[in-house]
Write a protein that holds these residues in place. Structure first.
Motif, PDB file in Angstrom:
ATOM      1  N   ILE A   1       0.835  -1.208   0.000  1.00  0.00           N
ATOM      2  CA  ILE A   1       0.000   0.000   0.000  1.00  0.00           C
ATOM      3  C   ILE A   1       0.867   1.256   0.000  1.00  0.00           C
ATOM      4  CG2 ILE A   1      -1.638   1.322   1.382  1.00  0.00           C
ATOM      5  CD1 ILE A   1      -2.861  -1.289   2.292  1.00  0.00           C
ATOM      6  N   GLY A   2       1.941   1.252   0.802  1.00  0.00           N
ATOM      7  CA  GLY A   2       2.838   2.402   0.823  1.00  0.00           C
ATOM      8  C   GLY A   2       3.501   2.644  -0.517  1.00  0.00           C
ATOM      9  N   THR A   3       3.952   1.577  -1.173  1.00  0.00           N
ATOM     10  CA  THR A   3       4.592   1.711  -2.483  1.00  0.00           C
ATOM     11  C   THR A   3       3.598   2.182  -3.531  1.00  0.00           C
ATOM     12  OG1 THR A   3       6.113  -0.076  -1.884  1.00  0.00           O
ATOM     13  CG2 THR A   3       5.986   0.530  -4.208  1.00  0.00           C
ATOM     14  N   ALA A   4       2.390   1.600  -3.513  1.00  0.00           N
ATOM     15  CA  ALA A   4       1.370   2.021  -4.478  1.00  0.00           C
ATOM     16  C   ALA A   4       0.962   3.476  -4.249  1.00  0.00           C
ATOM     17  CB  ALA A   4       0.148   1.107  -4.374  1.00  0.00           C
ATOM     18  N   GLY A   5       0.849   3.873  -2.980  1.00  0.00           N
ATOM     19  CA  GLY A   5       0.520   5.265  -2.697  1.00  0.00           C
ATOM     20  C   GLY A   5       1.592   6.221  -3.172  1.00  0.00           C
ATOM     21  N   ALA A   6       2.852   5.841  -2.974  1.00  0.00           N
ATOM     22  CA  ALA A   6       3.948   6.688  -3.450  1.00  0.00           C
ATOM     23  C   ALA A   6       3.942   6.803  -4.967  1.00  0.00           C
ATOM     24  CB  ALA A   6       5.280   6.126  -2.956  1.00  0.00           C
ATOM     25  N   TYR A   7       3.626   5.707  -5.649  1.00  0.00           N
ATOM     26  CA  TYR A   7       3.575   5.754  -7.112  1.00  0.00           C
ATOM     27  C   TYR A   7       2.431   6.656  -7.577  1.00  0.00           C
ATOM     28  CZ  TYR A   7       3.375   4.226 -11.958  1.00  0.00           C
ATOM     29  OH  TYR A   7       3.372   4.195 -13.333  1.00  0.00           O
ATOM     30  N   GLY A   8       1.292   6.604  -6.859  1.00  0.00           N
ATOM     31  CA  GLY A   8       0.186   7.496  -7.206  1.00  0.00           C
ATOM     32  C   GLY A   8       0.560   8.954  -7.021  1.00  0.00           C
ATOM     33  N   ILE A   9       1.259   9.256  -5.926  1.00  0.00           N
ATOM     34  CA  ILE A   9       1.707  10.636  -5.710  1.00  0.00           C
ATOM     35  C   ILE A   9       2.685  11.055  -6.797  1.00  0.00           C
ATOM     36  CG2 ILE A   9       2.972  12.144  -4.135  1.00  0.00           C
ATOM     37  CD1 ILE A   9       1.857  10.494  -1.848  1.00  0.00           C
ATOM     38  N   TYR A  10       3.533  10.126  -7.220  1.00  0.00           N
ATOM     39  CA  TYR A  10       4.488  10.426  -8.296  1.00  0.00           C
ATOM     40  C   TYR A  10       3.765  10.809  -9.587  1.00  0.00           C
ATOM     41  CZ  TYR A  10       7.585   9.327 -12.207  1.00  0.00           C
ATOM     42  OH  TYR A  10       8.280   9.378 -13.389  1.00  0.00           O
ATOM     43  N   LEU A  11       2.686  10.091  -9.893  1.00  0.00           N
ATOM     44  CA  LEU A  11       1.959  10.391 -11.123  1.00  0.00           C
ATOM     45  C   LEU A  11       1.263  11.741 -11.069  1.00  0.00           C
ATOM     46  CD1 LEU A  11       0.352   6.897 -11.881  1.00  0.00           C
ATOM     47  CD2 LEU A  11       2.398   7.912 -12.910  1.00  0.00           C
ATOM     48  N   LEU A  12       0.939  12.208  -9.874  1.00  0.00           N
ATOM     49  CA  LEU A  12       0.266  13.498  -9.733  1.00  0.00           C
ATOM     50  C   LEU A  12       1.231  14.681  -9.791  1.00  0.00           C
ATOM     51  CD1 LEU A  12      -2.282  12.625  -6.892  1.00  0.00           C
ATOM     52  CD2 LEU A  12      -2.721  12.773  -9.353  1.00  0.00           C
ATOM     53  N   GLN A  13       2.514  14.426  -9.671  1.00  0.00           N
ATOM     54  CA  GLN A  13       3.488  15.510  -9.677  1.00  0.00           C
ATOM     55  C   GLN A  13       3.746  16.008 -11.106  1.00  0.00           C
ATOM     56  OE1 GLN A  13       4.846  16.784  -6.754  1.00  0.00           O
ATOM     57  NE2 GLN A  13       3.311  15.402  -5.835  1.00  0.00           N
ATOM     58  N   LYS A  14       3.925  17.325 -11.251  1.00  0.00           N
ATOM     59  CA  LYS A  14       4.281  17.897 -12.547  1.00  0.00           C
ATOM     60  C   LYS A  14       5.790  17.752 -12.758  1.00  0.00           C
ATOM     61  CE  LYS A  14       0.575  21.325 -12.695  1.00  0.00           C
ATOM     62  NZ  LYS A  14       0.245  22.776 -12.807  1.00  0.00           N
ATOM     63  N   PRO A  15       6.194  17.326 -13.931  1.00  0.00           N
ATOM     64  CA  PRO A  15       7.640  17.149 -14.167  1.00  0.00           C
ATOM     65  C   PRO A  15       8.356  18.496 -14.216  1.00  0.00           C
ATOM     66  CG  PRO A  15       6.401  16.771 -16.181  1.00  0.00           C
ATOM     67  CD  PRO A  15       5.386  16.922 -15.094  1.00  0.00           C
ATOM     68  N   THR A  16       9.555  18.507 -13.732  1.00  0.00           N
ATOM     69  CA  THR A  16      10.391  19.712 -13.726  1.00  0.00           C
ATOM     70  C   THR A  16      11.702  19.394 -14.433  1.00  0.00           C
ATOM     71  OG1 THR A  16       9.432  20.451 -11.632  1.00  0.00           O
ATOM     72  CG2 THR A  16      11.526  21.431 -12.283  1.00  0.00           C
ATOM     73  N   TYR A  17      12.058  20.268 -15.421  1.00  0.00           N
ATOM     74  CA  TYR A  17      13.289  20.089 -16.172  1.00  0.00           C
ATOM     75  C   TYR A  17      14.291  21.164 -15.747  1.00  0.00           C
ATOM     76  CZ  TYR A  17      10.561  16.988 -19.146  1.00  0.00           C
ATOM     77  OH  TYR A  17       9.782  15.971 -19.604  1.00  0.00           O
ATOM     78  N   VAL A  18      15.558  20.825 -15.829  1.00  0.00           N
ATOM     79  CA  VAL A  18      16.636  21.716 -15.391  1.00  0.00           C
ATOM     80  C   VAL A  18      17.638  21.880 -16.537  1.00  0.00           C
ATOM     81  CG1 VAL A  18      18.548  22.024 -13.788  1.00  0.00           C
ATOM     82  CG2 VAL A  18      16.373  21.114 -12.972  1.00  0.00           C
ATOM     83  N   ALA A  19      18.009  23.163 -16.792  1.00  0.00           N
ATOM     84  CA  ALA A  19      19.016  23.474 -17.814  1.00  0.00           C
ATOM     85  C   ALA A  19      20.104  24.332 -17.186  1.00  0.00           C
ATOM     86  CB  ALA A  19      18.380  24.210 -18.986  1.00  0.00           C
ATOM     87  N   ASP A  20      21.353  24.093 -17.591  1.00  0.00           N
ATOM     88  CA  ASP A  20      22.506  24.797 -17.033  1.00  0.00           C
ATOM     89  C   ASP A  20      23.188  25.638 -18.111  1.00  0.00           C
ATOM     90  OD1 ASP A  20      22.271  23.693 -14.451  1.00  0.00           O
ATOM     91  OD2 ASP A  20      23.218  21.844 -15.129  1.00  0.00           O
ATOM     92  N   ALA A  21      23.419  26.893 -17.758  1.00  0.00           N
ATOM     93  CA  ALA A  21      24.172  27.812 -18.642  1.00  0.00           C
ATOM     94  C   ALA A  21      25.363  28.383 -17.865  1.00  0.00           C
ATOM     95  CB  ALA A  21      23.287  28.939 -19.152  1.00  0.00           C
ATOM     96  N   THR A  22      26.428  28.795 -18.580  1.00  0.00           N
ATOM     97  CA  THR A  22      27.644  29.279 -17.920  1.00  0.00           C
ATOM     98  C   THR A  22      28.015  30.652 -18.467  1.00  0.00           C
ATOM     99  OG1 THR A  22      28.413  27.008 -17.691  1.00  0.00           O
ATOM    100  CG2 THR A  22      30.052  28.753 -17.394  1.00  0.00           C
ATOM    101  N   ALA A  23      28.357  31.555 -17.547  1.00  0.00           N
ATOM    102  CA  ALA A  23      28.831  32.904 -17.906  1.00  0.00           C
ATOM    103  C   ALA A  23      30.310  33.024 -17.543  1.00  0.00           C
ATOM    104  CB  ALA A  23      28.008  33.955 -17.201  1.00  0.00           C
ATOM    105  N   TYR A  24      31.029  33.845 -18.300  1.00  0.00           N
ATOM    106  CA  TYR A  24      32.472  33.999 -18.088  1.00  0.00           C
ATOM    107  C   TYR A  24      32.767  35.462 -17.760  1.00  0.00           C
ATOM    108  CZ  TYR A  24      37.491  33.733 -18.995  1.00  0.00           C
ATOM    109  OH  TYR A  24      38.868  33.772 -18.888  1.00  0.00           O
ATOM    110  N   VAL A  25      33.533  35.672 -16.700  1.00  0.00           N
ATOM    111  CA  VAL A  25      33.912  37.026 -16.275  1.00  0.00           C
ATOM    112  C   VAL A  25      35.312  37.314 -16.821  1.00  0.00           C
ATOM    113  CG1 VAL A  25      34.284  38.577 -14.335  1.00  0.00           C
ATOM    114  CG2 VAL A  25      32.512  36.803 -14.211  1.00  0.00           C
ATOM    115  N   THR A  26      35.428  38.420 -17.563  1.00  0.00           N
ATOM    116  CA  THR A  26      36.727  38.773 -18.148  1.00  0.00           C
ATOM    117  C   THR A  26      37.029  40.246 -17.881  1.00  0.00           C
ATOM    118  OG1 THR A  26      38.019  38.848 -20.200  1.00  0.00           O
ATOM    119  CG2 THR A  26      35.668  39.353 -20.369  1.00  0.00           C
ATOM    120  N   ALA A  27      38.311  40.569 -17.816  1.00  0.00           N
ATOM    121  CA  ALA A  27      38.761  41.953 -17.577  1.00  0.00           C
ATOM    122  C   ALA A  27      39.474  42.467 -18.820  1.00  0.00           C
ATOM    123  CB  ALA A  27      39.699  42.000 -16.368  1.00  0.00           C
ATOM    124  N   ILE A  28      39.189  43.735 -19.190  1.00  0.00           N
ATOM    125  CA  ILE A  28      39.798  44.336 -20.383  1.00  0.00           C
ATOM    126  C   ILE A  28      40.374  45.686 -19.986  1.00  0.00           C
ATOM    127  CG2 ILE A  28      38.289  43.154 -22.015  1.00  0.00           C
ATOM    128  CD1 ILE A  28      36.581  45.652 -22.129  1.00  0.00           C
TER     129      ILE A  28
END
Length: 543
Positions: free
Chosen positions: A23-50
Motif C-alpha cells: 500500500i505504501g509503495t502504491a501510494g507513493a507511485y500514485g503521488i508520483y503520477l500526480l506531480q508535474k515534471p520539472t526540467y533543469v538546464a545549465d548555462a555558464t557565464a564567463y567574467v573577463t577583464a579588459i
C-alpha cells in the motif's frame, strides 16, 4: 527485545507487513503520477577583464581582477531587475519573484565562471530561461560597471543544453520512500498487536498467569480436544496425541502424593476449548490402564459426551439428582470394561441448583467409593457457575486452555472464580497445540515434550503391531502395579451393587431425612463386614 522475538513478530504479522509495504509503495507511485515534471538546464557565464582601450590586459592582472569580481556579481543574477529583463525578453507572464525562485547561481572557488541553473515545466522553457538570465545579468553588470568601457565584463560562455529527462520527480526515490513508509507502518501495527495480543499459545504464556501449573499439552488433532461428535468411541487418534494423553495421565499421579485426587472436574474458561473431548480421552486412557473410571457428563446445559460415545442421552445425572432414576440404571457401559459413563440426561431448568445441591455432594461421595476415578465434564467457568460449584464439591479441577484461542485475562478470571469458592486447582491442560515446525518458529518453544524426534509412520506401525501381540503399557493399573484379582473384582462388584441400590433409594426419595445420614449408614454397615475389608485392601492396591 531479542532477535528471536523480532523474528516471531515478523512471521506472525508477515501478511500485515507485506500489505502495508504494498500500500505504501502504491501510494507513493500514485503521488508520483500526480506531480508535474520539472526540467533543469545549465548555462555558464564567463567574467573577463579588459583595458581602457578595449584591448586585453595582461593575463595575470586580468584573471586576478575577474576572480575578485565573480563573488560580487552573483547577486546580480538573482536580482529582480535581471528577472524582469528576462521576463521581457522571453515574453513570460510570471512575476519576478517566481522567476527568481526558479534559478540557482553558483561560482566554483578560484574560478572566473558563473553557473546558472534554471527550472522549467518543459525542456525548452528551462533552456530559454537559463540563457535569458545570463544575457540579462551581463547587461545589468555592464551598466553597473560603467557601460561598454568597463574594465570587467560578463559574457555567455556556453549556452544551456536541452534537457532530455525531468529532474523531478524521481520515480525510484518516491518508490523507496513509499516502501520505507509502508514498512514502518507495518511494523508499528505488528508491535502494537504483539503487545496487545494476550492469547495463550505456549506453556510459557500459561506460566505468566495465575494458573502456573501445566499438567500436559495436547497437540492439534481432529479427534482430541474438540467439543464435537468426532471423538467417537474406538476411533484412533495420532501417535503423538495418544502419548500426550498418557503423559497427562502420568502427571495426575504426582499432583498430590499423600491425597491423590479421584473426583476430577474438567472445565474451561470459555466454550469451544475442547474440555468435553479432553474429559472423554482422559477417562479412556486412564481406564486403559486397568483402573475403574466413571465419566460423568455434568454439563447440563450443552451435554455432548453421550452423543459422542453413541450412548443413551435420555437417562443420566439430572434424573439421579431429581430422584427419577436409580444410580445403577443411569450408569452405562462402554467397550472398555473399566470405563463407565453417566450421561447428562434431560436438560433441567435449574442446572446450577442441582449441581450445587447436597444430593450432588452425596452422589460424588458414593461414586468415589465405587470407582477409583470419577472424571466430570463441567460447563465453562466464565459462562455459568456450574463448573465452580462442581469443582468445590470434587477433589479438584483441571482447566482446559485452547492454544491460540484462550486469553490470559480469561484464564485468570477462571482461576479467580475457582479460588473464590475454595475449589482446588489441579492444573491446566494446553489443548490444540500446533506442533508443526513453522508454528514452533512463530510461537517460540512451547515446552512440548513431543515425540517428533524422527518418529515416522513406519515406527508407529511397528508400535501398533507390538501392541497387538503383547500387553500394552496401558494395561498397567494407573495408580498401582498390582493387577486386580478376579475374586477381588467380584467382591467389589457385589459391594457396588448393594451400595448403589441403598444410596440410590435415598437419593430417589424426597428428602424427608438427611441423605448424609443415609449414606454414612450404608457405608458403616459395609464397613463392619470382613468381606469389605478384603475388598478395601484390593481397592487400595489399585488406588
Amino acid at each position: 527485545m531479542s532477535p528471536s522475538d523480532f523474528a516471531k513478530i515478523t512471521l506472525r504479522n508477515i501478511l500485515t507487513i507485506v500489505l502495508s509495504v504494498l500500500i505504501g509503495t502504491a501510494g507513493a507511485y500514485g503521488i508520483y503520477l500526480l506531480q508535474k515534471p520539472t526540467y533543469v538546464a545549465d548555462a555558464t557565464a564567463y567574467v573577463t577583464a579588459i583595458n581602457m582601450e578595449g584591448g586585453t590586459d595582461s593575463t595575470y592582472t586580468g584573471t586576478l581582477l575577474a576572480k575578485q569580481k565573480v563573488r560580487s556579481f552573483i547577486p546580480v543574477f538573482t536580482s529582480r531587475t535581471t528577472a524582469e529583463r528576462a521576463i521581457r525578453d522571453l515574453g513570460l507572464r510570471s512575476r519576478p519573484d517566481e522567476v527568481v525562485q526558479r534559478i540557482a547561481v553558483t561560482a566554483p572557488t578560484d574560478s572566473v565562471a558563473i553557473n546558472v541553473r534554471a527550472e522549467g515545466g518543459t525542456p525548452e522553457s528551462a533552456r530559454a530561461l537559463a540563457d535569458a538570465i545570463v544575457s540579462a545579468a551581463s547587461i545589468e553588470i555592464e551598466q553597473l560597471e560603467g557601460g561598454p568601457t568597463a574594465g570587467v565584463r560578463v559574457v555567455p560562455m556556453a549556452s544551456a543544453a536541452l534537457p532530455t529527462s525531468p529532474a523531478s520527480p524521481i520515480l525510484s526515490r518516491f518508490l523507496l520512500m513509499g516502501f520505507l513508509a509502508g514498512l514502518i507502518i507495518g511494523y508499528t501495527i505488528a508491535f502494537v498487536r504483539f503487545r496487545m495480543d494476550t492469547r495463550i499459545r505456549t506453556v510459557v504464556d500459561i506460566e505468566d498467569t495465575q494458573a502456573s501449573v501445566v499438567l500436559g499439552t495436547l497437540p492439534a488433532d481432529k479427534l482430541v480436544g474438540r467439543d464435537s461428535k468426532e471423538a467417537k468411541e474406538g476411533e484412533k487418534s495420532s501417535f503423538m496425541s495418544r502419548e500426550a494423553l498418557r503423559k497427562l495421565r502420568t502427571n495426575l499421579r504426582f499432583v498430590s502424593i499423600d491425597n491423590p485426587p479421584r473426583a476430577i472436574v474438567i472445565t474451561s474458561s470459555q466454550p469451544k476449548d475442547g474440555k468435553s473431548t479432553v474429559a472423554v480421552r482422559l477417562a479412556q486412557v486412564i481406564a486403559a490402564s486397568g483402573t475403574e473410571v466413571l465419566l460423568v457428563d455434568a454439563d447440563l446445559r450443552r451435554p455432548t459426551i453421550a452423543s459422542s460415545l453413541g450412548l443413551d442421552e435420555t437417562v443420566g445425572l439430572s434424573g439421579i439428582l431429581t430422584g427419577d432414576v436409580f444410580l445403577d440404571e443411569a450408569v452405562q457401559s462402554t467397550s472398555d470394561k473399566h470405563l463407565h459413563v453417566v450421561a447428562a440426561g434431560q436438560i433441567p431448568p435449574n442446572p446450577s441448583e442441582l449441581l450445587g445441591s447436597q444430593r450432588m455432594r452425596d452422589l460424588l461421595a458414593v461414586l468415589k467409593d465405587d470407582y477409583q476415578y470419577v472424571i466430570i465434564d463441567a460447563p465453562p467457568l466464565l459462562q455459568v457457575t456450574d463448573g465452580a460449584l462442581l469443582a468445590a464439591s470434587a477433589d479438584g479441577a483441571i482447566v482446559v486452555v485452547r492454544s491460540g484461542n484462550t486469553r490470559k485475562s480469561e484464564l485468570d478470571a477462571a482461576v479467580r472464580h475457582l479460588e473464590s469458592v475454595g475449589a482446588p486447582i489441579l492444573g491446566t491442560v494446553l489443548n490444540q497445540v500446533n506442533t508443526k515446525r513453522m508454528a514452533k518458529i512463530l510461537n517460540g518453544s512451547d515446552h512440548y515434550y513431543g515425540y517428533g524426534y524422527g518418529y515416522s509412520s513406519r515406527y508407529e506401525s511397528v508400535v501398533s503391531t507390538s501392541e497387538a501381540k503383547q500387553p500394552a503399557v496401558e494395561d498397567v493399573p494407573f495408580m498401582s502395579t498390582e493387577v486386580p484379582t478376579e475374586a477381588a473384582e467380584d467382591k467389589r462388584e457385589r459391594r457396588s451393587r448393594q451400595a448403589n441400590s441403598s444410596v440410590t433409594n435415598t437419593i430417589s426419595r424426597p428428602l424427608k431425612r438427611s441423605p448424609v445420614v443415609s449414606t454414612n449408614k450404608v457405608i458403616a454397615e459395609f464397613s463392619d463386614s470382613p468381606e469389605v475389608d478384603v475388598d478395601r485392601e484390593a481397592s487400595h492396591g489399585r488406588d
